[in-house]
Enzyme design. Structure first.
Site, PDB file in Angstrom:
ATOM      1  N   ALA A  60       0.935  -0.996   0.066  1.00  0.00           N
ATOM      2  CA  ALA A  60      -0.140   0.012  -0.201  1.00  0.00           C
ATOM      3  C   ALA A  60       1.006   1.264   0.071  1.00  0.00           C
ATOM      4  O   ALA A  60       2.128   1.187   0.440  1.00  0.00           O
ATOM      5  CB  ALA A  60      -1.106  -0.106   1.315  1.00  0.00           C
ATOM      6  N   GLY A  99       0.002  -5.218   0.503  1.00  0.00           N
ATOM      7  CA  GLY A  99      -1.060  -5.188  -0.288  1.00  0.00           C
ATOM      8  C   GLY A  99      -1.040  -5.901  -1.626  1.00  0.00           C
ATOM      9  O   GLY A  99      -1.779  -6.456  -2.211  1.00  0.00           O
ATOM     10  N   GLU A 102      -1.623  -9.475  -1.149  1.00  0.00           N
ATOM     11  CA  GLU A 102      -2.948  -9.629  -1.176  1.00  0.00           C
ATOM     12  C   GLU A 102      -3.699  -9.513  -2.207  1.00  0.00           C
ATOM     13  O   GLU A 102      -4.534 -10.292  -2.625  1.00  0.00           O
ATOM     14  CB  GLU A 102      -3.720  -8.534  -0.087  1.00  0.00           C
ATOM     15  N   GLU A 122       3.756  -6.233   6.968  1.00  0.00           N
ATOM     16  CA  GLU A 122       2.877  -5.201   7.462  1.00  0.00           C
ATOM     17  C   GLU A 122       3.312  -4.740   8.890  1.00  0.00           C
ATOM     18  O   GLU A 122       3.331  -3.886   9.304  1.00  0.00           O
ATOM     19  CB  GLU A 122       1.421  -5.401   7.391  1.00  0.00           C
TER      20      GLU A 122
END
Length: 688
Positions: A60, A99, A102, A122
């Protein structure tokens, strides 16, 4: 465009294009969601998702974390991919982290290139996966591997990902391989969200928590990640997602996440000042003077970066020692699997140790790592100046000595720079680049170029006793010794600092490095020490008794049989005796009082360092304290932590402490200015 798409023969090609690392910001999320609708409207047979450049997607966009979440939210985007009737294939070439991982797990299939990595780091930013990672990963790789990957934040290479069944195959050209996948085979792959969760396993969960307690004490995110994973084992996939998202959003605005983001961005901002316009010298061959532990570590770091290194020694015994020391590091790296046999042989082929300075006549950089003596270093620099090209840069690894004095002995002092490595030099990431009064821009550019080649974190420092890090360390130890003599024990001090987040306290750390090193430095300072400053003699008594630390089996602690440390009552008695001789009334300090005194002493010294222009900004001090001296990363570094306390509160407490000792606790003018104006240390500028 952050996401591009094209259709060829009913196959959709979607590419994330958000340089430099394809961070998944709002525009990327919107682009991916649009691509889902686009693919469904066209009834494509598949979508092949890739990343442009050197990354699939590196997580992210952390710059968004300080603001309210922006739509579309990543969980919604990934649910759309995962539930789409058009199957998506993640073609991963480069890193797929956070992310990015993911996104890949929401795809029906994953194909990785051999050089790729995938992981969920993370927790290193103080958060947990927030877009289904805690629920999709266990379904794909099992509970044990998911707990390990998420709670520790360590990525997998392509081979390990294949073994873990996180990727379906590893191919040189993932995009081409994704195109070749049989349509029927692709249609038989169950969407990730439909896969069953693994069975609840109390033992695995308990082991994961025990590992975190050992490796990441005091950190919130790893344990929350385990909790969320556990919660999802017994409820439907879509019921678990809100639990994960709520935990992510809560952690994102917490103090630890803010501190870790600060260090994350500080590390990436550690670059050469824009005012430096000169080019570095060539770095293909580098001379290292001194083959002891530090010199051998520096040489190995150079070899590991693909450079050629020659160690210069004073005699054949020194050459033999240098060869042995470097070989030990190579062997250790082989045993740990960090290098292959072929690479080890390549390292050996690019390394030499000799007494002959003429063998480095083509080297444009020499790094002196000899004995910490001004006379020794002056002699080394004189030899190097006669041997190396006139444009070559001469660097010293000194921890304390005056670089200006050393440079003044040469016809061209602009060639001289400090390159202060930290032991072990091939492992520690920090590199203090010390700029003397006459140091040229070319020398500074060379220092930063070397730091980049070695993958170090470079911090530019000015000349003073100890530069940035060791100057703060000296004040830290002085404050610790004062607390020790006035009422505590080394183990109480160490315990207090470990509770703050240090891996080890100041006394155990000194036992590791050796008490004789600090003793030699104190003797060097005898002639210039402020007679009004209180001097604590306990460490000198320790050296007189031969208690030098681990290497002698006893220092501040005893090390019976070479095993773990045990408290030493003789050491405690020394403090009581010295306190009595000094007519001091001892105080029973609490752990909180010990921590406060040591931390405030460091903050005050660091503020002076910044005010004097030795450090260029508070961010650099944070990097030095975290990567060189063990200040807890999750507190953001010394100055970031100071800003959480507030300058007003710090100054008020320092003024109280100055009533005990007006010299040691003299309040930094910079702190006083910050307290008066409300400026944060992060925004403060040197007065000089």
């Amino acid at each position: 465009m952050s996401v591009t798409k094209r259709n060829e023969a009913d196959v959709g090609y979607v590419e994330i294009d958000n340089p430099p690392v394809n961070a998944i910001g709002q525009s990327v999320r919107q682009g991916l969601l649009d691509a889902v609708r686009w693919a469904e409207e066209l009834h494509l047979t598949r979508v092949i998702l890739s990343g442009k450049g050197r990354a699939f997607a590196a997580g992210a966009d952390a710059r968004e974390f300080d603001s309210a979440p922006l739509e579309p939210h990543l969980p919604d985007v990934l649910n759309a991919i995962d539930e789409s009737f058009v199957p998506w294939i993640a073609a991963i070439d480069g890193v797929a982290l956070g992310g990015g991982a993911e996104v890949a797990m929401a795809c029906r299939m994953r194909i990785m290139s051999p050089k790729s990595q995938i992981g969920m780091p993370e927790v290193t930013l103080g958060v947990i996966p927030g877009a289904g990672g805690t629920q999709r990963l266990p379904r794909l790789v099992g509970l044990a591997k998911a707990l390990d990957m998420i709670s520790l934040g360590k990525p997998l290479n392509a081979a390990d990902a294949l073994a873990a069944k996180l990727t379906h195959t590893v191919e040189d050209d993932p995009v081409e391989e994704a195109y070749m996948v049989n349509t029927e085979e692709l249609g038989c792959i169950v969407p990730t969200w439909e896969l069953p969760a693994p069975e609840h396993d109390k033992e695995l969960l308990a082991n994961a928590r025990a590992t975190i307690a050992k490796k990441s004490p005091n950190q919130i995110a790893p344990n929350r990640a385990i909790d969320v994973i556990e919660a999802g084992l017994s409820i439907p996939f879509h019921d678990a997602l809100p639990i994960e998202r709520a935990a992510f959003l809560e952690l994102k605005i917490g103090d630890q996440a803010r501190a870790l983001r600060h260090i994350f961005f500080a590390e990436r901002a550690a670059k050469m000042p824009e005012t430096i316009k000169a080019d570095p010298v060539a770095l293909d061959h580098i001379a290292v003077v001194g083959g002891g532990t530090m010199g051998a570590g520096i040489a190995y770091a150079l070899l590991n970066a693909g450079l050629r290194a020659t160690i210069l020694e004073t005699d054949e015994d020194g050459v033999a020692r240098a060869l042995t020391n470097v070989e030990k590091v190579i062997d250790a790296s082989l045993k740990r699997g960090l290098i292959s046999d072929a690479r080890a042989q390549d390292h050996r082929a690019r390394f030499n140790a000799t007494t002959d300075y003429t063998t480095v006549g083509d080297a444009m950089l020499a790094i002196e790592a000899a004995f910490e003596s001004m006379e020794v270093k002056k002699d080394v620099f004189a030899k190097l100046a006669m041997t190396l090209p006139k444009e070559a840069i001469l660097a010293t690894n000194t921890s304390y000595l005056d670089i200006n004095e050393l440079a003044a002995t040469l016809p061209d002092p602009s060639r001289v720079i400090g390159l202060h490595f930290f032991a072990p030099a091939h492992i520690m990431k920090l590199l203090e680049i010390v700029r003397g009064d006459k140091t040229s821009d070319a020398a500074i550019a060379t220092g930063f170029a070397l730091g980049k080649a070695l993958r170090k974190i470079p911090v530019l420092a000015g000349v003073c006793d100890g530069f940035i890090g060791n100057r703060i360390l000296a004040r830290y130890r002085e404050a610790a010794d004062t607390v020790f003599m006035d009422g505590s024990s080394p183990w109480e001090v160490d315990e207090a600092m470990e509770a703050l987040g240090y891996a080890m306290g100041p006394y155990e750390a000194q036992d590791l490095s050796g008490l004789d090193i600090a003793h030699a430095n104190r003797r060097r300072q005898d002639a210039t020490r402020d007679p009004n400053r209180r001097y604590i003699p306990i460490a000198d008594r320790m050296v007189e008794l031969g208690k030098l630390g681990r290497k002698t089996g006893a220092g501040w602690y005893r090390y019976p049989g070479g095993n773990g440390k045990v408290d030493d009552p003789i050491v405690a008695d020394l403090a009581i005796e010295e306190s009595h001789l000094a007519k001091r009334e001892r105080t029973d300090y609490s752990g909180e009082q010990i921590t406060e005194r040591l931390v405030l002493a460091m903050i005050n010294e660091a503020a002076d360092i910044l005010d004097e222009g030795i450090a260029h900004n508070a961010r650099d001090i944070d990097l030095v304290t975290v990567f060189g001296y063990g200040f807890p990363r999750w507190r953001g570094g010394l100055m970031h932590y100071a800003d959480t306390l507030g300058a007003k509160a710090i100054v008020a407490r320092l003024r109280e402490l100055s009533q005990e000792d007006a010299v040691a606790w003299k309040v930094s003018p910079l702190l006083e200015r910050c307290a008066e104006t409300g400026i944060k240390l992060a925004d403060a500028a040197p007065s000089k």
